[in-house]
Scaffold this active site. Structure first.
Site, PDB file in Angstrom:
ATOM      1  N   ASP A  61       0.817  -1.224   0.000  1.00 28.59           N
ATOM      2  CA  ASP A  61       0.000   0.000   0.000  1.00 28.59           C
ATOM      3  C   ASP A  61       0.851   1.274   0.000  1.00 28.59           C
ATOM      4  OD1 ASP A  61      -2.732  -0.719  -0.074  1.00 28.59           O
ATOM      5  OD2 ASP A  61      -2.704  -1.276   2.049  1.00 28.59           O
ATOM      6  N   ASP A  67      -0.662   8.966   3.534  1.00 27.32           N
ATOM      7  CA  ASP A  67      -0.901   8.541   4.907  1.00 27.32           C
ATOM      8  C   ASP A  67       0.325   8.663   5.806  1.00 27.32           C
ATOM      9  OD1 ASP A  67      -3.609   7.951   4.549  1.00 27.32           O
ATOM     10  OD2 ASP A  67      -3.068   6.117   3.487  1.00 27.32           O
ATOM     11  N   ARG A  86       1.229  -1.245   7.435  1.00 23.46           N
ATOM     12  CA  ARG A  86       1.736  -0.025   6.795  1.00 23.46           C
ATOM     13  C   ARG A  86       2.822   0.661   7.622  1.00 23.46           C
ATOM     14  NH1 ARG A  86      -2.230   3.537   3.591  1.00 23.46           N
ATOM     15  NH2 ARG A  86      -0.142   4.061   2.845  1.00 23.46           N
ATOM     16  N   ARG A 131      -7.814   4.286  11.882  1.00 20.67           N
ATOM     17  CA  ARG A 131      -6.369   4.463  11.661  1.00 20.67           C
ATOM     18  C   ARG A 131      -5.755   5.551  12.550  1.00 20.67           C
ATOM     19  NH1 ARG A 131      -5.140   2.225   6.588  1.00 20.67           N
ATOM     20  NH2 ARG A 131      -6.481   0.406   6.381  1.00 20.67           N
ATOM     21  N   HIS A 161     -11.139   6.967   5.879  1.00 19.17           N
ATOM     22  CA  HIS A 161     -10.473   8.147   6.434  1.00 19.17           C
ATOM     23  C   HIS A 161     -11.418   9.353   6.411  1.00 19.17           C
ATOM     24  CE1 HIS A 161      -6.508   6.208   4.992  1.00 19.17           C
ATOM     25  NE2 HIS A 161      -6.407   6.311   6.300  1.00 19.17           N
ATOM     26  N   CYS A 248      -4.780  10.353  -1.926  1.00 20.47           N
ATOM     27  CA  CYS A 248      -3.882   9.389  -1.257  1.00 20.47           C
ATOM     28  C   CYS A 248      -2.521   9.229  -1.917  1.00 20.47           C
ATOM     29  CB  CYS A 248      -4.501   7.999  -1.234  1.00 20.47           C
ATOM     30  SG  CYS A 248      -6.230   7.957  -0.911  1.00 20.47           S
TER      31      CYS A 248
HETATM   32  C1  CIR Z   1      -5.163   1.187   3.144  1.00 19.73           C
HETATM   33  O1  CIR Z   1      -6.137   0.513   3.520  1.00 19.73           O
HETATM   34  O2  CIR Z   1      -4.374   1.703   3.939  1.00 19.73           O
HETATM   35  C2  CIR Z   1      -4.947   1.349   1.662  1.00 19.73           C
HETATM   36  N1  CIR Z   1      -5.372   0.186   0.961  1.00 19.73           N
HETATM   37  C3  CIR Z   1      -5.687   2.565   1.147  1.00 19.73           C
HETATM   38  C4  CIR Z   1      -5.184   3.857   1.723  1.00 19.73           C
HETATM   39  C5  CIR Z   1      -5.832   5.042   1.122  1.00 19.73           C
HETATM   40  N2  CIR Z   1      -5.260   6.243   1.619  1.00 19.73           N
HETATM   41  C6  CIR Z   1      -5.900   7.379   1.779  1.00 19.73           C
HETATM   42  O3  CIR Z   1      -7.103   7.428   1.602  1.00 19.73           O
HETATM   43  N3  CIR Z   1      -5.233   8.419   2.221  1.00 19.73           N
END
Ligand code: CIR
Length: 253
Positions: A61, A67, A86, A131, A161, A248
Site C-alpha cells: 500500500d 498517509d 503499513r 487508523r 479516512h 492518497c
Molecule cells: C489502506 O487501507 O491503507 C490502503 N489500501 C488505502 C489507503 C488510502 N489512503 C488514503 O485514503 N489516504
C-alpha cells in the site's frame, strides 16, 4: 501554490494491500500503473515538481504516500500509520521530507494516517478513525498548535479516512458525503453534498486552482462546476479497488 509532490510507484504486489472494496473484477497492475502515471503527469502539468520514489516490496500500500506525513509551510509531521501492515512506510518519506522541512514525529501508541488530516488555510481537521487514534490526534494537535495552527477533531463514521468523506474544494466550500451533513464541526463552511451513490467522488483534490476529480461521477462533477474552477477528470478504477483515491497518492507542499 504547491510546488512539490512526493509519490511512490505502485509495486506489482499492490493487490495484496488492505482493501474492503467488493470488486467486480480483480485489480489490474498495468492499468494501475497507467492511471498512476497519468496522475503524476497531471500534477506536473499544473506546476508541481514530483519526487518519485521506488515501490517498497514489503508494503503493497506504500504508493498511498499521503498517509505517511502531514506537511505544512513550516513543518513535516511524520505519522505512525494506523494499520500494522503499513508501519515502516514512513521512514523513506521522512528522509525525503527532511530535505525540505523541519520534521516532527507521531510516536506510538499514537497513530495517525495522513488521509485523516485536512488542511484548510491555517486550520486542520483531524479525523478520528480506525487508523487515527485519540493519542495520535492529541500529539498531532499539540504539534500543530506549536506552529500556530488551529484544529478540530472530528470522529469519522463511515469510510476509511476523514478525507474519504470531506475535502476542501476552494471558495470556503467543503465537498462532503451525506454522512457529514449537519455536522456542527464543519460549521462556517459552505458544503456541497455528494449523492450516496457517488460518495467515492468526495475524495476530490483541489490543487493549484484546479479540481482533480475521479472519472465516472457525473452528478458530483456537475455540482463542482458551479465553483468555476478547471476540472480535470482522472480514471482511478484500480486505485478505488484498493480503497484509495486521488488525495492518497501524493504528499503536496
Ligand atoms: C489502506 O487501507 O491503507 C490502503 N489500501 C488505502 C489507503 C488510502 N489512503 C488514503 O485514503 N489516504
Amino acid at each position: 501554490m504547491f510546488t512539490h509532490a512526493i509519490a511512490r510507484k505502485p509495486g506489482p504486489n499492490f493487490d495484496q494491500g488492505i482493501t474492503t472494496a467488493v470488486n467486480a473484477s480483480p485489480p489490474d497492475y498495468e492499468t494501475l500503473v497507467s492511471q498512476h502515471e497519468t496522475y503524476l503527469a497531471t500534477l506536473r502539468s499544473i506546476g508541481l515538481s514530483v519526487v518519485l520514489l521506488d515501490a517498497l516490496p514489503d508494503h503493497p500500500d506504500a504508493y498511498f504516500v499521503e498517509d505517511t506525513a502531514v506537511v505544512t509551510a513550516d513543518v513535516a509531521i511524520i505519522t505512525n500509520p494506523g494499520a500494522d501492515a503499513r508501519k515502516g512506510e514512513e521512514e523513506t518519506i521522512a528522509a525525503v521530507l527532511a530535505q525540505y522541512r523541519k520534521t516532527e514525529k507521531i510516536r506510538p501508541p499514537g497513530t495517525v494516517d495522513g488521509g485523516d488530516v485536512l488542511q484548510v488555510g491555517s486550520h486542520f481537521f483531524i479525523g478520528l478513525s480506525e487508523r487515527t487514534n485519540h493519542e495520535g490526534a492529541g500529539q498531532l494537535s499539540r504539534i500543530l498548535t506549536r506552529y500556530g495552527y488551529t484544529y478540530t477533531v472530528v470522529p469519522v463514521g463511515e469510510g476509511l479516512h476523514f478525507k474519504s468523506g470531506v475535502n476542501y474544494v476552494g471558495k470556503n466550500t467543503l465537498l462532503i458525503t451525506e454522512d457529514f451533513v449537519d455536522n456542527d464541526q464543519l460549521e462556517g463552511y459552505d458544503t456541497i453534498v455528494v449523492n450516496r451513490d457517488e460518495s467515492y467522488a468526495a475524495n476530490t483534490l483541489f490543487i493549484n486552482g484546479r479540481l482533480l476529480v475521479p472519472r465516472g461521477y457525473p452528478d458530483t462533477r456537475k455540482k463542482l462546476e458551479t465553483l468555476g474552477f478547471d476540472i480535470i477528470e482522472l480514471d482511478t478504477s484500480e486505485v478505488r479497488k484498493m480503497d484509495g483515491g486521488l488525495t492518497c497518492m501524493s504528499i503536496r507542499f
